[in-house]
Scaffold this active site. Structure first.
Site, PDB file in Angstrom:
ATOM      1  N   CYS A 177     -10.421   0.513   3.609  1.00  0.00           N
ATOM      2  CA  CYS A 177      -9.388  -0.159   3.605  1.00  0.00           C
ATOM      3  C   CYS A 177      -8.649   1.718   2.914  1.00  0.00           C
ATOM      4  O   CYS A 177      -9.073   1.851   2.158  1.00  0.00           O
ATOM      5  CB  CYS A 177      -9.054  -1.235   2.092  1.00  0.00           C
ATOM      6  N   LEU A 178      -7.024   1.749   3.130  1.00  0.00           N
ATOM      7  CA  LEU A 178      -6.598   3.243   3.498  1.00  0.00           C
ATOM      8  C   LEU A 178      -6.433   3.061   1.638  1.00  0.00           C
ATOM      9  O   LEU A 178      -6.268   4.408   1.053  1.00  0.00           O
ATOM     10  CB  LEU A 178      -5.182   3.332   3.661  1.00  0.00           C
ATOM     11  N   HIS A 227      -3.680  -8.692   1.531  1.00  0.00           N
ATOM     12  CA  HIS A 227      -2.401  -7.623   1.184  1.00  0.00           C
ATOM     13  C   HIS A 227      -1.153  -7.696   0.782  1.00  0.00           C
ATOM     14  O   HIS A 227      -0.531  -7.629  -0.559  1.00  0.00           O
ATOM     15  CB  HIS A 227      -1.905  -5.488   1.339  1.00  0.00           C
ATOM     16  N   GLN A 256       0.519  -1.223  -0.191  1.00  0.00           N
ATOM     17  CA  GLN A 256       0.409   0.097   0.212  1.00  0.00           C
ATOM     18  C   GLN A 256       1.258   1.356   0.145  1.00  0.00           C
ATOM     19  O   GLN A 256       0.322   2.514   0.017  1.00  0.00           O
ATOM     20  CB  GLN A 256      -0.760  -0.095   1.582  1.00  0.00           C
ATOM     21  N   HIS A 280      -7.234  -8.489   6.621  1.00  0.00           N
ATOM     22  CA  HIS A 280      -6.678  -8.289   5.261  1.00  0.00           C
ATOM     23  C   HIS A 280      -6.024  -7.490   4.765  1.00  0.00           C
ATOM     24  O   HIS A 280      -5.255  -7.411   3.746  1.00  0.00           O
ATOM     25  CB  HIS A 280      -7.539  -7.136   6.431  1.00  0.00           C
ATOM     26  N   GLU A 281      -4.733  -7.533   6.326  1.00  0.00           N
ATOM     27  CA  GLU A 281      -3.610  -7.337   5.684  1.00  0.00           C
ATOM     28  C   GLU A 281      -2.597  -7.934   5.210  1.00  0.00           C
ATOM     29  O   GLU A 281      -1.879  -7.899   4.184  1.00  0.00           O
ATOM     30  CB  GLU A 281      -2.580  -6.619   6.884  1.00  0.00           C
TER      31      GLU A 281
END
Ligand code: NI
Length: 176
Positions: free
Chosen positions: A98-99, A144, A56, A140-141
């Site tokens: 989510c950023l 990624h 990210q 979630h991470e």
């Protein structure tokens, strides 16, 4: 104390978000990695997020930071390198953001509890037993790090609605 820096958060559909991150090798647990994790903590906190993965910020590596509150006021604040999901249990359904998807919140089903393994930034082996929001965040991470975004975890209908909303936000310049 080192100076920290805010990193630029990339937005979907930047290809780095859809790429499997490279593992951090044994010889790469150095000051540079520690610095990256510190900068990611700083960037996450400034953006008001509870989790942020290296892809990210445009770094295709298997690493993420998280800081989620527990009910007792303590925090699950961790930097996890080379995360691996060891065990999952139960189920939770709730809103997720989510950023890399500014302004988009959607219901996502995740496991309620996760045992996650990996290394800290110094290369020490760690294993965490997380529940609720912390489990949701860690799952979630870790996604990624695998090039998976939360769109991929939605039902087909929700995914279509989300994609339409993203297009609208892009048109009005609110996506970036
Ligand atoms: Ni995210």
């Amino acid at each position: 104390m080192a100076f920290m820096a805010l990193l630029e958060i990339v937005h979907y559909p930047d290809p780095v978000l859809l790429t499997v991150g490279r593992p951090v090798a044994a010889g790469e647990f150095d000051a540079e990695l520690e610095r990256l994790a510190e900068d990611m903590f700083e960037t996450m906190s400034a953006a008001g997020g509870v989790g942020l993965a290296a892809p990210q910020v445009g770094v295709s590596r298997r690493l993420f930071v998280m800081d989620t509150p527990n009910a007792d006021g303590s925090h699950e604040r961790h930097a996890i390198v080379n995360p691996e999901i060891i065990r999952v249990e139960g189920e939770q359904t709730g809103d997720e953001g989510c950023l890399s998807f500014p302004g988009l919140f959607q219901v996502v089903k995740r496991e309620m509890r996760v045992i996650i393994g990996g290394n800290d930034v110094r290369g020490e082996r760690i294993e965490l037993d997380l529940e609720g929001l912390a489990a949701r965040c860690a799952l979630h991470e870790t996604d990624h790090c695998d090039g998976i975004v939360f769109l991929d975890r939605m039902s087909a209908l929700k995914r279509e609605l989300a994609k339409r909303k993203i297009k609208r936000l892009q048109k009005t310049g609110k996506w970036g």
